[in-house]
Design an enzyme around this catalytic site. Structure first.
Site, PDB file in Angstrom:
ATOM      1  N   ARG A  64      72.026  -4.955  17.144  1.00 44.33           N
ATOM      2  CA  ARG A  64      73.064  -5.069  18.162  1.00 44.33           C
ATOM      3  C   ARG A  64      73.516  -3.710  18.660  1.00 44.33           C
ATOM      4  NH1 ARG A  64      75.784  -9.947  16.823  1.00 44.33           N
ATOM      5  NH2 ARG A  64      77.703  -9.032  17.586  1.00 44.33           N
ATOM      6  N   THR A  65      73.952  -2.856  17.745  1.00 45.60           N
ATOM      7  CA  THR A  65      74.484  -1.555  18.170  1.00 45.60           C
ATOM      8  C   THR A  65      73.402  -0.734  18.850  1.00 45.60           C
ATOM      9  OG1 THR A  65      76.008  -1.650  16.315  1.00 45.60           O
ATOM     10  CG2 THR A  65      75.732   0.479  17.378  1.00 45.60           C
ATOM     11  N   LYS A  92      62.881  10.637  -0.095  1.00 45.16           N
ATOM     12  CA  LYS A  92      61.560  11.084  -0.531  1.00 45.16           C
ATOM     13  C   LYS A  92      61.053  12.229   0.320  1.00 45.16           C
ATOM     14  CE  LYS A  92      60.134   6.472  -1.423  1.00 45.16           C
ATOM     15  NZ  LYS A  92      59.225   5.511  -0.843  1.00 45.16           N
ATOM     16  N   ARG A 114      73.212   6.474  13.297  1.00 45.51           N
ATOM     17  CA  ARG A 114      73.789   5.588  12.287  1.00 45.51           C
ATOM     18  C   ARG A 114      73.173   5.954  10.948  1.00 45.51           C
ATOM     19  NH1 ARG A 114      74.632  -0.838  12.457  1.00 45.51           N
ATOM     20  NH2 ARG A 114      76.384  -0.045  13.652  1.00 45.51           N
ATOM     21  N   HIS A 142      83.187   4.000  12.742  1.00 48.66           N
ATOM     22  CA  HIS A 142      82.296   3.425  13.737  1.00 48.66           C
ATOM     23  C   HIS A 142      83.107   3.426  15.031  1.00 48.66           C
ATOM     24  CE1 HIS A 142      79.345   1.205  15.760  1.00 48.66           C
ATOM     25  NE2 HIS A 142      79.289   0.094  15.058  1.00 48.66           N
TER      26      HIS A 142
END
Lengths: 319, 429
Positions: A64-65, A92, A114, A142
């Site tokens: 969505r975002t 890693k 994000r 956010h």
């Protein structure tokens, strides 16, 4: 060619609501309003950000975002590239800063990031030359979600000042809650949080909220009910005995809504867990639920944020 | 080795409550005379050090240092640690056993001692692991390692969580009259946490560790000390409640001592604001009330010693998101000025402040150092009590630069450090 006034937005990045003031927030919301009609029209595209490159760098799953930011960039005429980096592979291989420096060398204009860890977006912003928008960092902030929530409320209620907003559920793990608490306080709303003690952060009352553990009391006479998603993926160990018990006490259904003001509206940042924190009948109730409107406002707010950060302090001239 | 005569020195010794201007004579690495030295006693070839009124005190004894050798020499070597230590006026230090491999065998105890001798600057001792490989369950060879020179037994940063293991450890260590050192923190309560639970952590969205995690394990340990009579030392006490618990235990006559480190009386949790990973410590920085309680505990003697808890961390482990960052801070060169800060702010007398880094750790460890006494080793620090300077990464000698005190103005600086009468550090202004 239409001339717009010079917009003053004194920030290089949008890392959180913390750091913004009421004027900054009003500016973003006012600018976002102008994009709502554009987004509803057949021709949705403008060329304000023509030639600019934006990368959506997502270290955490999101549909969505990410889509919302992608549309926002493209509708302003920018080139948008999505990069998903599985969070497990980050440790890693390349470090977060290596990733940042690599992208920085490609001459970006904006990075939307994000990341599953609080503070990671700030760390990255310190290493790049372009504007950075926090698309959600861990349990921290956010900001665009809080801004789109504010726009949604303001359009429905005509104001933010003086409204009573109850934020309900998993506040502990929620970056949406922290950004909303900050924003609503700045804009003069009364903020309540409602949830079991295991899902509320320590000393939350010092963030300018009234704390409730009982939904009936917490929802009494509120204007807005903001439900939060139960973030089971961030929970290490047992915070709740069962979903059944959680829904019984904290799930939003029409019985619980009855305690709120008759014109109270229901919001949720999505994706919703039906039958966990919200009853389907409430989520789909067109008289009450703003959930779909929130998604629409999301694109407009993100367009405003990109526009302000990429063209800030220059005359807002249409190409 | 030629003799050295220190003249015009402000002689400071907490052990004998000495604070007077005078002379000190060192012959063959040992202190031969203190106060007014008769000229007949001074050998003709003695080196003369004019102290110009600066302070001459026993070299500091630092009872908690993270050695990165063996295993992480790229972060810091024993030689590098030695150089920093003497630059900070430290003449004896004890390394923790959580290296790679873990110091849990006689041969490894001997390795550290041998490497330290090779560096030859500072007296380096080591603790040994209380449990094999720090597994928290299998007792290591306490008796043999003690005989090989291990000064005490600890699992380093890993607290011993199992009550039965702790009981047996204290009991067994008592057989050999050995010290058990524990940094108390309930591992389950602390799991996943990276800051003290409270407003700052909540705002930053960082999982919190309740201050009670320290108290809970400490109180359990104190009950086990009562049960077994084992000698117990709690390391890095950082909360008001823990200070209280130690005070109560001491009143009841239990064989208990403790230490803290400069971050816990100099900084509070707000230092992590902005996700400053250099302020990510373990235990985490606490509330302002806790910080004040630590100072109170130092003043009233509940807290015996101050350690540097020197923990160099590679910048790759610090330039990451806060929660992922490795905890720890370097501290050898800032130990003396931050301890002197307690004096400069009027919180402790000069002798009481120095006692926490000389006499107290030496007594806990039963080392014949940390004092100005005839015939004891001439381990000395000459320092300027008032010299103002600012902590700066670039000015410190550490390979790692993880200090939470960056840009902090401090007062007091080691000018010269002597180990067994030999000059091992000289400050060039």
């Amino acid at each position: 060619m239409s001339k717009l006034p010079v917009l003053h937005f004194p920030h290089r990045h949008l890392l959180g609501i913390d750091g913004l003031d009421a004027a900054d927030i009003a500016l973003i919301l006012d600018l976002a309003e102008t994009y709502i009609e554009q987004n509803r029209a057949d021709d949705k595209k403008r060329t304000l950000l023509r030639g600019r490159t934006i990368i959506n760098l997502f270290f955490e799953n999101s549909t969505r975002t990410r889509t919302s930011f992608e549309l926002a960039g493209k509708r302003l005429g920018a080139d948008v590239i999505n990069m998903s980096v599985a969070s497990t592979s980050v440790k890693k291989g390349e470090t977060l800063l290596d990733t940042a420096l690599t992208l920085n060398a490609m001459h970006l204009d904006a990075l939307v990031v994000r990341h599953p860890e609080s503070g990671a977006v700030k760390l990255l912003a310190e290493a790049v030359n372009c504007a950075v928008i926090n698309g959600g960092d861990g349990s921290h902030e956010h900001p665009t979600q809080a801004l789109l929530d504010a726009l949604t409320i303001r359009r429905r209620k005509g104001r933010l000042h003086g409204l009573t907003v109850a934020i309900c559920g998993d506040v502990l793990h929620s970056r949406v809650a922290r950004s909303n608490i900050a924003l609503l306080n700045i804009m003069g709303a009364h903020v309540r949080v409602v949830g079991p003690r295991t899902l509320l952060p320590a000393q939350i009352s010092r963030m300018g909220v009234e704390v409730f553990h009982d939904m009936a009391r917490g929802l009494a006479d509120v204007d807005i009910i903001m439900m939060l998603r139960l973030q089971t993926e961030r929970m290490h160990g047992s915070f709740l005995p069962s979903i059944r018990e959680y829904f019984h006490f904290y799930g939003l259904d029409h019985n619980k809504i009855a305690r709120a003001r008759p014109d109270a509206l229901v919001m949720h940042p999505g994706p919703i867990n039906r039958g966990v924190e919200i009853d389907s009948a409430v989520a789909d109730d067109l008289d009450r639920s703003l959930i779909r409107e929130q998604v629409e406002m999301g694109v407009a707010v993100r367009m405003a944020c990109l526009d302000l950060l990429l063209r800030a302090n220059t005359p807002m001239t249409e190409h | 080795m030629p003799a050295t005569l220190f003249s015009n020195a402000r002689l400071l010794d907490p052990w004998t409550h000495l604070d007077q201007v005078g002379e000190l004579l060192a012959i063959d690495g040992r202190i031969a005379a203190i106060g007014a030295v008769p000229s007949s006693q001074i050998p003709a070839d003695a080196i003369r050090v004019d102290c110009r009124g600066n302070c001459l005190a026993p070299g500091l004894v630092d009872m908690r240092v993270h050695l990165r050798e063996p295993g992480q020499e790229h972060v810091e070597t024993i030689e590098g640690t030695s150089r920093m230590a003497v630059a900070g006026g430290i003449t004896s230090l004890v390394g923790l056993p959580d290296t790679t491999p873990v110091i849990d065998d006689v041969s490894l105890v001997e390795f550290v001692t041998r490497r330290a001798r090779k560096a030859g600057l500072v007296n380096i001792y080591t603790y040994a692991a209380a449990t094999k490989g720090l597994d928290g369950s299998t007792l290591s060879e306490l008796g043999l390692m003690a005989a090989a020179g291990a000064l005490g037994f600890t699992d380093g940063t890993a607290p011993i969580a199992d009550s039965l293991v702790m009981r047996r450890l204290l009991s067994y260590a008592r057989t050999f009259d050995q010290l058990v050192i524990q940094r108390p923190e309930d591992p389950r309560l602390a799991e996943g946490g990276a800051a003290t639970e409270g407003e700052v952590a909540s705002r930053l969205g960082i999982p919190g560790i309740p201050a009670a995690a320290e108290l809970i394990l400490l109180e359990r340990d104190l009950r086990l000390v009562e049960l077994t009579g084992g000698r117990y030392h709690a390391s890095l006490i950082s909360t008001a409640a823990a200070v209280q618990a130690i005070a109560t235990a001491k009143t009841r006559g239990l064989p208990v001592t403790c230490d803290t480190a400069p971050p816990y009386f100099t900084l509070n949790e707000s230092a992590i604001d902005g996700y400053s990973t250099d302020a990510r410590l373990s235990p985490p920085l606490r509330s302002e009330n806790d910080r004040k309680a630590i100072i109170e505990g130092l003043k009233n003697g509940t807290i015996d010693a101050i350690t540097s808890d020197h923990a160099p961390v590679d910048q790759d482990e610090k330039r990451v998101p806060f929660i992922a960052a490795t905890p720890g801070a370097i501290g050898l060169e800032t130990l003396l000025p931050l301890v002197l800060g307690l004096y400069h702010r009027g919180e402790m007398s000069i002798l009481a402040a120095l006692r926490a880094v000389t006499q107290a750790p030496a007594q806990i460890l039963r080392l014949p150092v940390g004092r100005l006494a005839i015939d004891s080793a001439a381990d000395l620090v000459l320092f300027d009590l008032d010299m103002p300077w600012r902590v700066g990464r670039s000015r410190l000698r550490a390979a790692a630069t993880n200090t939470p005190f960056e840009a902090l103005p401090v007062q007091g600086k080691a000018l010269k450090t002597f180990v067994a009468g030999r000059l091992v550090f000289g400050f060039d202004a």
